[in-house]
Write a protein that holds these residues in place. Structure first.
Motif, PDB file in Angstrom:
ATOM      1  N   LEU A  49       0.826  -1.212   0.000  1.00  0.00           N
ATOM      2  CA  LEU A  49       0.000   0.000   0.000  1.00  0.00           C
ATOM      3  C   LEU A  49       0.857   1.257   0.000  1.00  0.00           C
ATOM      4  O   LEU A  49       0.581   2.207  -0.738  1.00  0.00           O
ATOM      5  N   LEU A  50       1.915   1.249   0.807  1.00  0.00           N
ATOM      6  CA  LEU A  50       2.809   2.404   0.850  1.00  0.00           C
ATOM      7  C   LEU A  50       3.520   2.611  -0.480  1.00  0.00           C
ATOM      8  O   LEU A  50       3.726   3.750  -0.919  1.00  0.00           O
ATOM      9  N   GLU A  51       3.882   1.512  -1.132  1.00  0.00           N
ATOM     10  CA  GLU A  51       4.523   1.618  -2.445  1.00  0.00           C
ATOM     11  C   GLU A  51       3.572   2.259  -3.452  1.00  0.00           C
ATOM     12  O   GLU A  51       3.968   3.137  -4.213  1.00  0.00           O
ATOM     13  N   THR A  52       2.331   1.836  -3.444  1.00  0.00           N
ATOM     14  CA  THR A  52       1.338   2.421  -4.346  1.00  0.00           C
ATOM     15  C   THR A  52       1.150   3.896  -4.040  1.00  0.00           C
ATOM     16  O   THR A  52       1.115   4.723  -4.951  1.00  0.00           O
ATOM     17  N   ALA A  53       1.012   4.222  -2.766  1.00  0.00           N
ATOM     18  CA  ALA A  53       0.815   5.617  -2.374  1.00  0.00           C
ATOM     19  C   ALA A  53       2.015   6.469  -2.762  1.00  0.00           C
ATOM     20  O   ALA A  53       1.853   7.594  -3.244  1.00  0.00           O
ATOM     21  N   SER A  54       3.211   5.947  -2.599  1.00  0.00           N
ATOM     22  CA  SER A  54       4.397   6.740  -2.926  1.00  0.00           C
ATOM     23  C   SER A  54       4.557   6.926  -4.426  1.00  0.00           C
ATOM     24  O   SER A  54       5.093   7.938  -4.871  1.00  0.00           O
ATOM     25  N   GLU A  55       4.079   5.963  -5.226  1.00  0.00           N
ATOM     26  CA  GLU A  55       4.142   6.107  -6.677  1.00  0.00           C
ATOM     27  C   GLU A  55       3.243   7.232  -7.170  1.00  0.00           C
ATOM     28  O   GLU A  55       3.569   7.922  -8.125  1.00  0.00           O
ATOM     29  N   SER A  56       2.128   7.429  -6.501  1.00  0.00           N
ATOM     30  CA  SER A  56       1.176   8.432  -6.968  1.00  0.00           C
ATOM     31  C   SER A  56       1.298   9.778  -6.248  1.00  0.00           C
ATOM     32  O   SER A  56       0.913  10.799  -6.794  1.00  0.00           O
ATOM     33  N   ARG A  57       1.822   9.771  -5.033  1.00  0.00           N
ATOM     34  CA  ARG A  57       1.835  11.006  -4.243  1.00  0.00           C
ATOM     35  C   ARG A  57       3.203  11.400  -3.726  1.00  0.00           C
ATOM     36  O   ARG A  57       3.305  12.292  -2.899  1.00  0.00           O
ATOM     37  N   GLY A  58       4.235  10.726  -4.139  1.00  0.00           N
ATOM     38  CA  GLY A  58       5.547  11.007  -3.550  1.00  0.00           C
ATOM     39  C   GLY A  58       5.723  10.164  -2.306  1.00  0.00           C
ATOM     40  O   GLY A  58       5.279   9.026  -2.255  1.00  0.00           O
ATOM     41  N   GLU A  59       6.339  10.724  -1.290  1.00  0.00           N
ATOM     42  CA  GLU A  59       6.572   9.954  -0.070  1.00  0.00           C
ATOM     43  C   GLU A  59       5.272   9.656   0.654  1.00  0.00           C
ATOM     44  O   GLU A  59       4.363  10.468   0.685  1.00  0.00           O
ATOM     45  N   ALA A  60       5.215   8.472   1.235  1.00  0.00           N
ATOM     46  CA  ALA A  60       4.047   8.062   2.008  1.00  0.00           C
ATOM     47  C   ALA A  60       4.530   7.371   3.279  1.00  0.00           C
ATOM     48  O   ALA A  60       5.612   6.793   3.302  1.00  0.00           O
ATOM     49  N   ASP A  61       3.730   7.442   4.322  1.00  0.00           N
ATOM     50  CA  ASP A  61       4.068   6.758   5.559  1.00  0.00           C
ATOM     51  C   ASP A  61       2.802   6.171   6.173  1.00  0.00           C
ATOM     52  O   ASP A  61       1.714   6.301   5.621  1.00  0.00           O
ATOM     53  N   MET A  62       2.967   5.521   7.302  1.00  0.00           N
ATOM     54  CA  MET A  62       1.832   4.863   7.946  1.00  0.00           C
ATOM     55  C   MET A  62       0.756   5.873   8.354  1.00  0.00           C
ATOM     56  O   MET A  62      -0.411   5.528   8.407  1.00  0.00           O
ATOM     57  N   THR A  63       1.136   7.099   8.590  1.00  0.00           N
ATOM     58  CA  THR A  63       0.149   8.126   8.920  1.00  0.00           C
ATOM     59  C   THR A  63      -0.830   8.307   7.772  1.00  0.00           C
ATOM     60  O   THR A  63      -2.031   8.478   7.990  1.00  0.00           O
TER      61      THR A  63
END
Length: 89
Positions: A49-63
């Motif tokens: 999920l974090l990988e997907t989020a980071s691909e579309s939005r830049g950095e992503a974290d558990m927050t």
């Protein structure tokens, strides 16, 4: 405990829980599946999920996963499931 569940199956089950309104967010839904998937498998789902989020939005974290609205959670789950499914074909 069934350790044979795949990350993709885990994400689909978590999506179903969020969609049904049984859990408000991604982390709650995946945590609720601890009887079906061990800790490392759930961690792999979070990383996907974090990988997907980071691909579309830049950095992503558990927050980002914990604070996502229902619609954002569904969109992220759908995008992750789609990305993983495409990699299988």
């Amino acid at each position: 405990m069934n350790h044979q569940i795949t990350v993709l199956q885990l994400l689909k089950r978590a999506r179903a829980l969020v969609d049904a309104g049984q859990h408000a967010g991604i982390i709650d839904a995946i945590s609720a599946l601890k009887a079906e998937a061990n800790g490392p498998k759930r961690d792999q789902a979070y990383y996907a999920l974090l990988e997907t989020a980071s691909e579309s939005r830049g950095e992503a974290d558990m927050t980002a996963l914990s604070s996502a609205s229902r619609d954002a959670a569904m969109a992220l789950l759908d995008a992750t499931i789609k990305r993983m499914t495409q990699r299988l074909h």
